[in-house]
Scaffold this motif. Structure first.
Motif, PDB file in Angstrom:
ATOM      1  N   ASN A   1       0.827  -1.208   0.000  1.00  0.00           N
ATOM      2  CA  ASN A   1       0.000   0.000   0.000  1.00  0.00           C
ATOM      3  C   ASN A   1       0.861   1.258   0.000  1.00  0.00           C
ATOM      4  O   ASN A   1       0.530   2.251  -0.652  1.00  0.00           O
ATOM      5  CB  ASN A   1      -0.945   0.012   1.205  1.00  0.00           C
ATOM      6  CG  ASN A   1      -2.111  -0.927   1.020  1.00  0.00           C
ATOM      7  OD1 ASN A   1      -2.475  -1.283  -0.100  1.00  0.00           O
ATOM      8  ND2 ASN A   1      -2.706  -1.342   2.120  1.00  0.00           N
ATOM      9  N   ILE A   2       1.969   1.224   0.720  1.00  0.00           N
ATOM     10  CA  ILE A   2       2.882   2.373   0.745  1.00  0.00           C
ATOM     11  C   ILE A   2       3.498   2.567  -0.641  1.00  0.00           C
ATOM     12  O   ILE A   2       3.591   3.690  -1.140  1.00  0.00           O
ATOM     13  CB  ILE A   2       3.960   2.181   1.839  1.00  0.00           C
ATOM     14  CG1 ILE A   2       3.299   2.275   3.224  1.00  0.00           C
ATOM     15  CG2 ILE A   2       5.078   3.211   1.696  1.00  0.00           C
ATOM     16  CD1 ILE A   2       4.195   1.851   4.368  1.00  0.00           C
ATOM     17  N   LYS A   3       3.870   1.472  -1.291  1.00  0.00           N
ATOM     18  CA  LYS A   3       4.408   1.565  -2.657  1.00  0.00           C
ATOM     19  C   LYS A   3       3.356   2.099  -3.621  1.00  0.00           C
ATOM     20  O   LYS A   3       3.653   2.929  -4.483  1.00  0.00           O
ATOM     21  CB  LYS A   3       4.893   0.193  -3.123  1.00  0.00           C
ATOM     22  CG  LYS A   3       6.138  -0.280  -2.428  1.00  0.00           C
ATOM     23  CD  LYS A   3       6.490  -1.682  -2.911  1.00  0.00           C
ATOM     24  CE  LYS A   3       7.607  -2.277  -2.076  1.00  0.00           C
ATOM     25  NZ  LYS A   3       7.871  -3.677  -2.449  1.00  0.00           N
ATOM     26  N   LYS A   4       2.109   1.625  -3.489  1.00  0.00           N
ATOM     27  CA  LYS A   4       1.028   2.090  -4.360  1.00  0.00           C
ATOM     28  C   LYS A   4       0.769   3.584  -4.184  1.00  0.00           C
ATOM     29  O   LYS A   4       0.281   4.245  -5.095  1.00  0.00           O
ATOM     30  CB  LYS A   4      -0.254   1.307  -4.092  1.00  0.00           C
ATOM     31  CG  LYS A   4      -0.218  -0.103  -4.636  1.00  0.00           C
ATOM     32  CD  LYS A   4      -1.490  -0.852  -4.284  1.00  0.00           C
ATOM     33  CE  LYS A   4      -1.439  -2.270  -4.789  1.00  0.00           C
ATOM     34  NZ  LYS A   4      -2.621  -3.046  -4.352  1.00  0.00           N
ATOM     35  N   ALA A   5       1.100   4.106  -3.016  1.00  0.00           N
ATOM     36  CA  ALA A   5       0.933   5.538  -2.767  1.00  0.00           C
ATOM     37  C   ALA A   5       2.068   6.361  -3.370  1.00  0.00           C
ATOM     38  O   ALA A   5       2.046   7.581  -3.311  1.00  0.00           O
ATOM     39  CB  ALA A   5       0.834   5.800  -1.264  1.00  0.00           C
ATOM     40  N   GLY A   6       3.076   5.675  -3.945  1.00  0.00           N
ATOM     41  CA  GLY A   6       4.153   6.388  -4.622  1.00  0.00           C
ATOM     42  C   GLY A   6       5.471   6.415  -3.884  1.00  0.00           C
ATOM     43  O   GLY A   6       6.388   7.137  -4.276  1.00  0.00           O
TER      44      GLY A   6
END
Length: 194
Positions: A179-184
């Motif tokens: 989720n942190i990666k998906k947030a950029g």
């Protein structure tokens, strides 16, 4: 936005407020206290504590930090206010949600979460909001539940997740790192960098 889920989460934490610290006491003693000391003691400037809860982080912030805490549960905030008074702290404590931070861009030198992304309705949006309000070059410190990469531990997490979610309101099976990666963000060891 899923307002029904948000309201369910808020009601859950309102009910949990009187027993919240007692229920987390073993984890506090074994892990959280040392993590709070490690990650919060050197912060400076304006700091946002997202999901401040009952204020368990308050004793660990330096005295010169200009702290703002946000929390959707009024009963948790009430306890945080009492804890602030007990420790001689004067934070700005406001009701609000991680997914909709009502602060201008680039407001804070640091943003902190302690076991928040496992309980918010939209964790990716929450991370994006934290990044938005954090100054360029600032710190975002997230101490969060993650789904273990160890298959045996992940199985244990999945088996007891209905209990933790039902009793404590958090989902330990979320892939928080993803989720942190998906947030950029780019994950680098135990740190996230934008």
């Amino acid at each position: 936005m899923d307002e029904r889920n948000d309201e369910r989460i808020i009601r859950h934490y309102d009910r949990q407020a009187p027993l919240y610290e007692l229920s987390e006491w073993p984890l506090e003693v074994l892990f959280f206290k040392k993590w709070r000391q490690r990650f919060l003691g050197d912060l400076r400037g304006r700091v946002l504590d997202v999901g401040i809860g009952t204020g368990k982080n308050l004793p660990y912030y330096p005295k010169d930090v200009h702290l703002t805490g946000i929390e959707p549960s009024e009963r948790m905030l009430k306890r945080a206010r009492r804890r602030a008074a007990k420790f001689g702290k004067n934070p700005v404590l406001v009701s609000g949600r991680a997914e909709n931070l009502l602060f201008p861009d680039d407001t804070f030198d640091a943003v902190v979460t302690f076991c928040v992304l496992c309980s918010v309705t939209y964790p990716i949006l929450a991370v994006k909001e934290m990044y938005r309000v954090c100054k360029k070059g600032g710190k975002i410190i997230m101490v969060e539940h993650v789904l273990s990469k160890n298959k045996l531990l992940a199985l244990v997490e999945k088996l007891h997740n209905p209990i933790t979610k039902g009793i404590f309101g958090f989902d330990v099976t979320r892939d928080t790192a993803d989720n942190i990666k998906k947030a950029g963000f780019i994950l680098f060891k135990d740190e996230c960098i934008a």
